[in-house]
Design a protein around this motif. Structure first.
Motif, PDB file in Angstrom:
ATOM      1  N   VAL A 153     -25.956 -17.128 -66.096  1.00  0.00           N
ATOM      2  CA  VAL A 153     -25.306 -15.813 -65.780  1.00  0.00           C
ATOM      3  C   VAL A 153     -25.102 -16.130 -64.041  1.00  0.00           C
ATOM      4  CG1 VAL A 153     -26.909 -14.331 -64.771  1.00  0.00           C
ATOM      5  CG2 VAL A 153     -27.046 -15.200 -66.812  1.00  0.00           C
ATOM      6  N   GLY A 154     -25.831 -17.411 -63.557  1.00  0.00           N
ATOM      7  CA  GLY A 154     -25.130 -18.020 -62.156  1.00  0.00           C
ATOM      8  C   GLY A 154     -24.258 -18.461 -61.977  1.00  0.00           C
ATOM      9  N   LEU A 155     -24.005 -19.089 -63.458  1.00  0.00           N
ATOM     10  CA  LEU A 155     -22.434 -19.691 -63.444  1.00  0.00           C
ATOM     11  C   LEU A 155     -21.164 -19.154 -63.600  1.00  0.00           C
ATOM     12  CD1 LEU A 155     -20.901 -22.663 -63.736  1.00  0.00           C
ATOM     13  CD2 LEU A 155     -21.119 -22.386 -66.073  1.00  0.00           C
ATOM     14  N   ALA A 156     -21.443 -18.122 -64.561  1.00  0.00           N
ATOM     15  CA  ALA A 156     -20.436 -16.685 -64.321  1.00  0.00           C
ATOM     16  C   ALA A 156     -20.042 -16.223 -62.984  1.00  0.00           C
ATOM     17  CB  ALA A 156     -20.521 -16.164 -65.607  1.00  0.00           C
ATOM     18  N   VAL A 157     -21.136 -15.945 -62.387  1.00  0.00           N
ATOM     19  CA  VAL A 157     -21.573 -15.340 -61.277  1.00  0.00           C
ATOM     20  C   VAL A 157     -20.630 -16.228 -60.145  1.00  0.00           C
ATOM     21  CG1 VAL A 157     -22.283 -14.376 -58.730  1.00  0.00           C
ATOM     22  CG2 VAL A 157     -23.005 -13.957 -61.288  1.00  0.00           C
ATOM     23  N   VAL A 158     -20.645 -17.460 -60.016  1.00  0.00           N
ATOM     24  CA  VAL A 158     -20.626 -18.394 -59.156  1.00  0.00           C
ATOM     25  C   VAL A 158     -19.079 -18.342 -59.911  1.00  0.00           C
ATOM     26  CG1 VAL A 158     -20.148 -20.646 -58.418  1.00  0.00           C
ATOM     27  CG2 VAL A 158     -22.334 -19.928 -58.719  1.00  0.00           C
ATOM     28  N   ALA A 159     -17.956 -18.808 -61.500  1.00  0.00           N
ATOM     29  CA  ALA A 159     -17.294 -18.671 -61.083  1.00  0.00           C
ATOM     30  C   ALA A 159     -16.612 -17.151 -61.172  1.00  0.00           C
ATOM     31  CB  ALA A 159     -16.933 -19.040 -62.678  1.00  0.00           C
ATOM     32  N   ALA A 160     -17.068 -16.201 -60.788  1.00  0.00           N
ATOM     33  CA  ALA A 160     -15.874 -15.132 -60.607  1.00  0.00           C
ATOM     34  C   ALA A 160     -15.937 -15.234 -58.811  1.00  0.00           C
ATOM     35  CB  ALA A 160     -16.957 -14.283 -61.030  1.00  0.00           C
ATOM     36  N   TRP A 162     -16.354 -15.182 -51.525  1.00  0.00           N
ATOM     37  CA  TRP A 162     -18.722 -16.006 -50.417  1.00  0.00           C
ATOM     38  C   TRP A 162     -19.280 -15.597 -50.629  1.00  0.00           C
ATOM     39  CZ3 TRP A 162     -17.987 -21.129 -50.476  1.00  0.00           C
ATOM     40  CH2 TRP A 162     -16.513 -21.484 -49.796  1.00  0.00           C
ATOM     41  N   LEU A 163     -19.127 -13.696 -50.880  1.00  0.00           N
ATOM     42  CA  LEU A 163     -20.243 -13.282 -51.172  1.00  0.00           C
ATOM     43  C   LEU A 163     -21.271 -13.020 -52.285  1.00  0.00           C
ATOM     44  CD1 LEU A 163     -22.404 -11.301 -49.669  1.00  0.00           C
ATOM     45  CD2 LEU A 163     -21.022  -9.324 -50.671  1.00  0.00           C
ATOM     46  N   VAL A 164     -20.038 -13.367 -53.432  1.00  0.00           N
ATOM     47  CA  VAL A 164     -20.025 -13.416 -54.653  1.00  0.00           C
ATOM     48  C   VAL A 164     -21.330 -14.655 -55.452  1.00  0.00           C
ATOM     49  CG1 VAL A 164     -19.581 -13.169 -57.240  1.00  0.00           C
ATOM     50  CG2 VAL A 164     -19.447 -11.769 -55.389  1.00  0.00           C
ATOM     51  N   ILE A 165     -20.320 -15.964 -54.524  1.00  0.00           N
ATOM     52  CA  ILE A 165     -20.509 -17.067 -54.749  1.00  0.00           C
ATOM     53  C   ILE A 165     -21.864 -17.463 -53.972  1.00  0.00           C
ATOM     54  CG2 ILE A 165     -20.437 -19.405 -53.863  1.00  0.00           C
ATOM     55  CD1 ILE A 165     -17.714 -18.992 -54.096  1.00  0.00           C
ATOM     56  N   PHE A 166     -22.666 -16.620 -53.545  1.00  0.00           N
ATOM     57  CA  PHE A 166     -23.837 -17.178 -52.713  1.00  0.00           C
ATOM     58  C   PHE A 166     -25.511 -16.240 -53.396  1.00  0.00           C
ATOM     59  CE2 PHE A 166     -21.820 -17.974 -48.659  1.00  0.00           C
ATOM     60  CZ  PHE A 166     -21.974 -19.831 -48.523  1.00  0.00           C
ATOM     61  N   GLY A 167     -23.885 -14.914 -53.736  1.00  0.00           N
ATOM     62  CA  GLY A 167     -25.435 -14.634 -55.380  1.00  0.00           C
ATOM     63  C   GLY A 167     -25.293 -15.550 -55.762  1.00  0.00           C
ATOM     64  N   GLY A 168     -23.754 -15.810 -56.468  1.00  0.00           N
ATOM     65  CA  GLY A 168     -24.469 -16.878 -58.190  1.00  0.00           C
ATOM     66  C   GLY A 168     -25.643 -18.150 -57.484  1.00  0.00           C
ATOM     67  N   MET A 169     -25.455 -17.793 -56.266  1.00  0.00           N
ATOM     68  CA  MET A 169     -26.284 -19.905 -55.693  1.00  0.00           C
ATOM     69  C   MET A 169     -27.981 -18.643 -56.195  1.00  0.00           C
ATOM     70  SD  MET A 169     -25.151 -22.199 -55.702  1.00  0.00           S
ATOM     71  CE  MET A 169     -26.555 -23.187 -54.506  1.00  0.00           C
ATOM     72  N   ALA A 170     -27.818 -16.950 -55.611  1.00  0.00           N
ATOM     73  CA  ALA A 170     -29.500 -16.947 -55.246  1.00  0.00           C
ATOM     74  C   ALA A 170     -29.631 -16.486 -56.793  1.00  0.00           C
ATOM     75  CB  ALA A 170     -29.438 -15.424 -54.323  1.00  0.00           C
ATOM     76  N   ILE A 171     -29.144 -16.370 -57.676  1.00  0.00           N
ATOM     77  CA  ILE A 171     -29.479 -15.944 -59.312  1.00  0.00           C
ATOM     78  C   ILE A 171     -30.357 -17.267 -59.815  1.00  0.00           C
ATOM     79  CG2 ILE A 171     -28.657 -16.430 -61.933  1.00  0.00           C
ATOM     80  CD1 ILE A 171     -26.862 -13.639 -60.717  1.00  0.00           C
ATOM     81  N   TRP A 172     -29.266 -18.772 -59.065  1.00  0.00           N
ATOM     82  CA  TRP A 172     -30.061 -20.253 -59.310  1.00  0.00           C
ATOM     83  C   TRP A 172     -30.908 -20.450 -59.225  1.00  0.00           C
ATOM     84  CZ3 TRP A 172     -24.153 -23.282 -58.877  1.00  0.00           C
ATOM     85  CH2 TRP A 172     -23.996 -22.842 -60.362  1.00  0.00           C
ATOM     86  N   ALA A 173     -31.206 -20.030 -57.348  1.00  0.00           N
ATOM     87  CA  ALA A 173     -32.559 -20.232 -57.056  1.00  0.00           C
ATOM     88  C   ALA A 173     -33.316 -19.536 -57.146  1.00  0.00           C
ATOM     89  CB  ALA A 173     -32.102 -19.544 -55.814  1.00  0.00           C
ATOM     90  N   THR A 174     -33.020 -18.554 -58.298  1.00  0.00           N
ATOM     91  CA  THR A 174     -35.069 -17.739 -59.073  1.00  0.00           C
ATOM     92  C   THR A 174     -35.669 -19.352 -59.784  1.00  0.00           C
ATOM     93  OG1 THR A 174     -33.729 -17.661 -60.837  1.00  0.00           O
ATOM     94  CG2 THR A 174     -33.682 -15.876 -58.884  1.00  0.00           C
ATOM     95  N   GLU A 175     -34.470 -19.918 -60.380  1.00  0.00           N
ATOM     96  CA  GLU A 175     -35.185 -20.663 -60.954  1.00  0.00           C
ATOM     97  C   GLU A 175     -34.670 -22.877 -61.076  1.00  0.00           C
ATOM     98  OE1 GLU A 175     -36.676 -22.038 -64.348  1.00  0.00           O
ATOM     99  OE2 GLU A 175     -36.615 -20.009 -63.782  1.00  0.00           O
ATOM    100  N   PHE A 176     -34.659 -23.074 -59.948  1.00  0.00           N
ATOM    101  CA  PHE A 176     -33.430 -24.381 -59.932  1.00  0.00           C
ATOM    102  C   PHE A 176     -34.089 -24.781 -58.249  1.00  0.00           C
ATOM    103  CE2 PHE A 176     -30.654 -22.916 -63.286  1.00  0.00           C
ATOM    104  CZ  PHE A 176     -31.450 -23.855 -64.417  1.00  0.00           C
ATOM    105  N   VAL A 177     -34.772 -25.555 -58.414  1.00  0.00           N
ATOM    106  CA  VAL A 177     -35.155 -26.198 -56.745  1.00  0.00           C
ATOM    107  C   VAL A 177     -34.160 -27.084 -55.920  1.00  0.00           C
ATOM    108  CG1 VAL A 177     -36.499 -28.145 -56.270  1.00  0.00           C
ATOM    109  CG2 VAL A 177     -37.464 -26.888 -57.677  1.00  0.00           C
ATOM    110  N   TRP A 178     -32.835 -27.799 -56.705  1.00  0.00           N
ATOM    111  CA  TRP A 178     -31.699 -28.397 -55.997  1.00  0.00           C
ATOM    112  C   TRP A 178     -31.095 -26.772 -55.657  1.00  0.00           C
ATOM    113  CZ3 TRP A 178     -26.494 -25.821 -57.668  1.00  0.00           C
ATOM    114  CH2 TRP A 178     -27.212 -25.355 -58.928  1.00  0.00           C
ATOM    115  N   ALA A 179     -30.922 -25.892 -56.227  1.00  0.00           N
ATOM    116  CA  ALA A 179     -30.598 -24.267 -55.415  1.00  0.00           C
ATOM    117  C   ALA A 179     -30.824 -23.590 -54.630  1.00  0.00           C
ATOM    118  CB  ALA A 179     -30.194 -23.332 -56.808  1.00  0.00           C
ATOM    119  N   GLN A 180     -32.649 -23.683 -54.344  1.00  0.00           N
ATOM    120  CA  GLN A 180     -33.370 -23.285 -53.329  1.00  0.00           C
ATOM    121  C   GLN A 180     -33.191 -23.852 -52.192  1.00  0.00           C
ATOM    122  OE1 GLN A 180     -37.087 -23.586 -54.951  1.00  0.00           O
ATOM    123  NE2 GLN A 180     -36.871 -21.792 -56.241  1.00  0.00           N
ATOM    124  N   LEU A 181     -32.609 -25.230 -52.390  1.00  0.00           N
ATOM    125  CA  LEU A 181     -32.242 -25.859 -51.005  1.00  0.00           C
ATOM    126  C   LEU A 181     -31.453 -25.627 -50.141  1.00  0.00           C
ATOM    127  CD1 LEU A 181     -34.752 -29.655 -51.916  1.00  0.00           C
ATOM    128  CD2 LEU A 181     -35.520 -27.692 -50.844  1.00  0.00           C
TER     129      LEU A 181
END
Length: 152
Positions: free
Chosen positions: A57-64, A76-95
């Motif tokens: 899901v995060g990859l689809a949002v970042v790709a969009a 850029w707003l959508v890319i950071f939204g995808g990063m926020a989705i990834w950050a719910t699960e992955f430490v590297w995205a949170q950092l």
């Protein structure tokens, strides 16, 4: 890939920063790692499936968002939204998101510096004067004729 959530009750913490007086100490104390519900974390296969789903899901949002960079849309707003989705699960995205928030805050503070504001106001004024002179020269030279009303 280690997400910092392999065992129940274990979460990585960031270094200090709560004592800098910036008022965001609660955010700096937030634990890193998976934010999946406990019943999902308790079962390894379900947790891996959850991580795959979050990643897709995060990859689809970042790709969009990447597609929206050259096309109309808030890329850029959508890319950071995808990063926020990834950050719910992955430490590297949170950092990455924490680093990005810190850099944006620093840039905003620099932009509010009186010297920088004064310089920006002067440059904006000079830019407006140049544009006004160019528009004036164009109107003096060609007059006010709309492109669709020209006679050939």
């Amino acid at each position: 890939m280690n997400t910092g959530s392999d065992e129940l009750g274990e979460a990585a913490m960031t270094d200090g920063g709560a004592d800098d007086g910036a008022g965001d100490g609660a955010e700096n104390e937030r634990a890193l790692g998976s934010r999946a519900p406990q019943f999902i974390k308790a079962r390894r296969a379900l947790h891996v499936s959850w991580q795959v789903g979050v990643f897709v899901v995060g990859l689809a949002v970042v790709a969009a968002g990447v597609v929206m960079l050259p096309l109309p849309g808030p890329g850029w707003l959508v890319i950071f939204g995808g990063m926020a989705i990834w950050a719910t699960e992955f430490v590297w995205a949170q950092l990455v998101l924490r680093w990005t928030k810190r850099k944006v805050t620093e840039a905003a503070q620099r932009a509010l510096d009186p010297k920088v504001r004064r310089r920006n106001i002067v440059l904006t004024t000079v830019g407006f004067v140049i544009v006004a002179v160019l528009v004036g020269v164009y109107l003096w030279r060609f007059g006010l004729v709309m492109p669709w009303n020209t006679e050939e």
